[in-house]
Design an enzyme around this catalytic site. Sequence first.
Site, PDB file in Angstrom:
ATOM      1  N   TRP A 293       0.833  -1.205   0.000  1.00 31.24           N
ATOM      2  CA  TRP A 293       0.000   0.000   0.000  1.00 31.24           C
ATOM      3  C   TRP A 293       0.867   1.254   0.000  1.00 31.24           C
ATOM      4  CZ3 TRP A 293      -2.141   2.810   4.761  1.00 31.24           C
ATOM      5  CH2 TRP A 293      -1.247   2.749   5.838  1.00 31.24           C
ATOM      6  N   ASP A 294       2.128   1.101   0.369  1.00 31.16           N
ATOM      7  CA  ASP A 294       3.062   2.225   0.395  1.00 31.16           C
ATOM      8  C   ASP A 294       3.040   2.982  -0.930  1.00 31.16           C
ATOM      9  OD1 ASP A 294       3.772  -0.011   2.110  1.00 31.16           O
ATOM     10  OD2 ASP A 294       5.540   1.123   2.711  1.00 31.16           O
ATOM     11  N   GLU A 423      -0.066  -2.607  12.629  1.00 24.42           N
ATOM     12  CA  GLU A 423       0.155  -4.050  12.578  1.00 24.42           C
ATOM     13  C   GLU A 423       0.478  -4.670  13.936  1.00 24.42           C
ATOM     14  OE1 GLU A 423       1.767  -4.507   7.995  1.00 24.42           O
ATOM     15  OE2 GLU A 423       3.156  -3.816   9.548  1.00 24.42           O
ATOM     16  N   LYS A 491       1.501   0.989  16.313  1.00 26.66           N
ATOM     17  CA  LYS A 491       2.745   0.945  15.553  1.00 26.66           C
ATOM     18  C   LYS A 491       2.980   2.209  14.738  1.00 26.66           C
ATOM     19  CE  LYS A 491       5.107  -1.523  11.796  1.00 26.66           C
ATOM     20  NZ  LYS A 491       5.023  -2.596  10.791  1.00 26.66           N
ATOM     21  N   GLN A 492       1.922   2.676  14.056  1.00 27.68           N
ATOM     22  CA  GLN A 492       2.107   3.726  13.057  1.00 27.68           C
ATOM     23  C   GLN A 492       0.787   4.448  12.816  1.00 27.68           C
ATOM     24  OE1 GLN A 492       3.288   0.875   9.967  1.00 27.68           O
ATOM     25  NE2 GLN A 492       1.498   1.452   8.793  1.00 27.68           N
TER      26      GLN A 492
END
Length: 695
Positions: A293-294, A423, A491-492
Amino acid sequence: MASDPYIFDTNTLPSDPRFLPPLANGLLGWRLYNNIMHMGGVYNGEGGQCHRADVPCPFAVDIETDEPSQHMYTLDTRSGVFTHSQMTAQVTASQSWYAHRRNSNLMVMEILLVRQIKSDEPITVKLISSFTPQSKDIAFQSAPDYKGGRHIQGQTSTAEFPGGSCPMVHLIWTLIPTSLTLLPEQSQAQWGFILVVANSIDSAKANFDEGLCLMATGNLRSCHEQAWKELWLQSTIELVGSETLNKALIGCMFYLLSVFPSIHDSSSNFCGVSPGGLSNGGDSQDYFGHVFWDQDIWMYPGISLFYPKLACAVLEYRVRTIDGAKDNAQRQGYKGLKFPWESAVSGREVCPKDIYGQQEIHINGDVSLAFQNYFYLTEDLSMFTEGKGSEVVWGVADYWVSRTTWNPEEQSYHILDVIPPDEYHNSVNNSVYTNTVAKLSLQFAEELADLLQYPAPKEWQEVAAHIKIPFDDEAQYHPEYDGYVKGQPVKQADTVMLGYPLGLPMSPEVRRNDLEVYEAVTDPLGPAMTWAMFAIGWLEHGEADKAQHLLQKCFNHIQGPFQVWSESSDGSGVVNFLTGMGGFLQAVLFGYTGFRVQRDCLAFSPLLPSDVSELCICGLSYLGRKMDWLVRQDEVCIILQEEQNGAENVKALNLQVVLKASGKRIPLIPGQPVIFPREPGCISKLDSTVPCWPF
């Protein structure tokens, strides 16, 4: 005199070779001094073992002089050329490399010797190489030399999936001697060496012929530099006030442009952008060179705002993987298309761990969002008809319908057992990001069906209208998923992306609460792109300096002196981390300007932090027109560029500026500056009467 921000130079190389600069051109990628390189679309290994195949590189060559020398290493991002200069009392030896921007099958090394003092003696330098024409992924064999060039050919050993093909690889390169000599009568001399990498013998020979011809006419470097010049003339983003920030932006644009195909080439061989780019991604390295997806969420938006043709390359890559996406969905027992969490060439899932391929399904919505973004920026329906983009959008919608479950107690559709962008949690229900991006996918599928007079299944509208978007009424924030407890580590960037890029409608209070809740629990060692999303959120709230403080965290991921990014702030993880660069670029392009790509307008709400006095964006592309923006602390200037005939495959439309506070409408006339006090507004078609305010 201020240093040129486009020049990255140093007299010592990084101690960690991972942070040497990569050179790439959309097809070939090589990290300086490395014995291996990679070619786009050439993978070896089946399924989760699939990785970029190592291709030997004969240009890992060092120059050795007889005398002690001073060294200078320079990456010129304007021209895409890296040069190592050694200066002794007798001679200056300059060694340059570049991945040819006009001919993407071509890599070049040039060596220039310049005599420093008059002498009747020859000067000899040694060329040291550890090159061997071998690869653990490709069984190379010698082939007949071609026009003085060494030729090897081979084929990868294992296909991406059973029954799939194993690509051929041909290398032809000019032989590199063990030494070079500057003769007594010469004040200087130059040597050129070319390397061609191609998938067929005919292509290899044709490209080698072209390389030889360009060398013979003296145009080898000039046409490469001209291609880079054309890219930079189409777009630049620079700011005044922070040299560090300005240089970081230039580095981000350079490395991102390096991995996209040439605007002169067909993108049919383009196989997507992986987090570490083309130079990395071998076996057990940098996510194997897979596409995530980046590409669609993090790297694509900044590129699409300037280069519609390069944006098309991303969409066309996804179109070419439709059959693989269909196979993925069927294997999971669902309809439509399931784009893989990790993709290579075929579009079949190649993630080494099954759980991610099964559960990190928000990738489907991310892909659809890229198509939506492109359409809103260009109104190019040909991408969705002849280009088959409609098959992607509608296939994703069909998948969401079959993947949802009706919950009679809550009277809503649920998506169960997923991994959100965060994640650290798996097998959760109703990830708020996943459900929201699914809703957007379904709504855009309906919109596109209406435009193309396609009979949309009624389930698209039904699921979109009733899919659950988790929300805590008491705390007035969005839980990351059902059962999420405040304070759990993240995580992000995940839930904070509801505001941007997803644009989920919410009150300023809820947006602030989401930012505050998740900023406090986000892993400080998480991936580089995260803090850019928080910065954009705080800019929406008018807190520019707080946003700047968070954006500063990104600098911990930049490894000097060549502006190479690492995934984690301690230097670990993927390099060169294009995902982090894409997020950083968005923080400026969509944060400082407030740009939001809407159905009927390009909205803006500019705000600069106190340490930035000017932001200059040249070549922004909207509805077939190019415009330049100058944002200052108190005013904005927009200049519509003269129309370029045939610049894009999109009809150019007449545009206007609409200011929110006053409702004032100002036509944009090519070459005539439009200046107004800094305030929210939008760019829309000249005949449009309904601006779209997202703030």
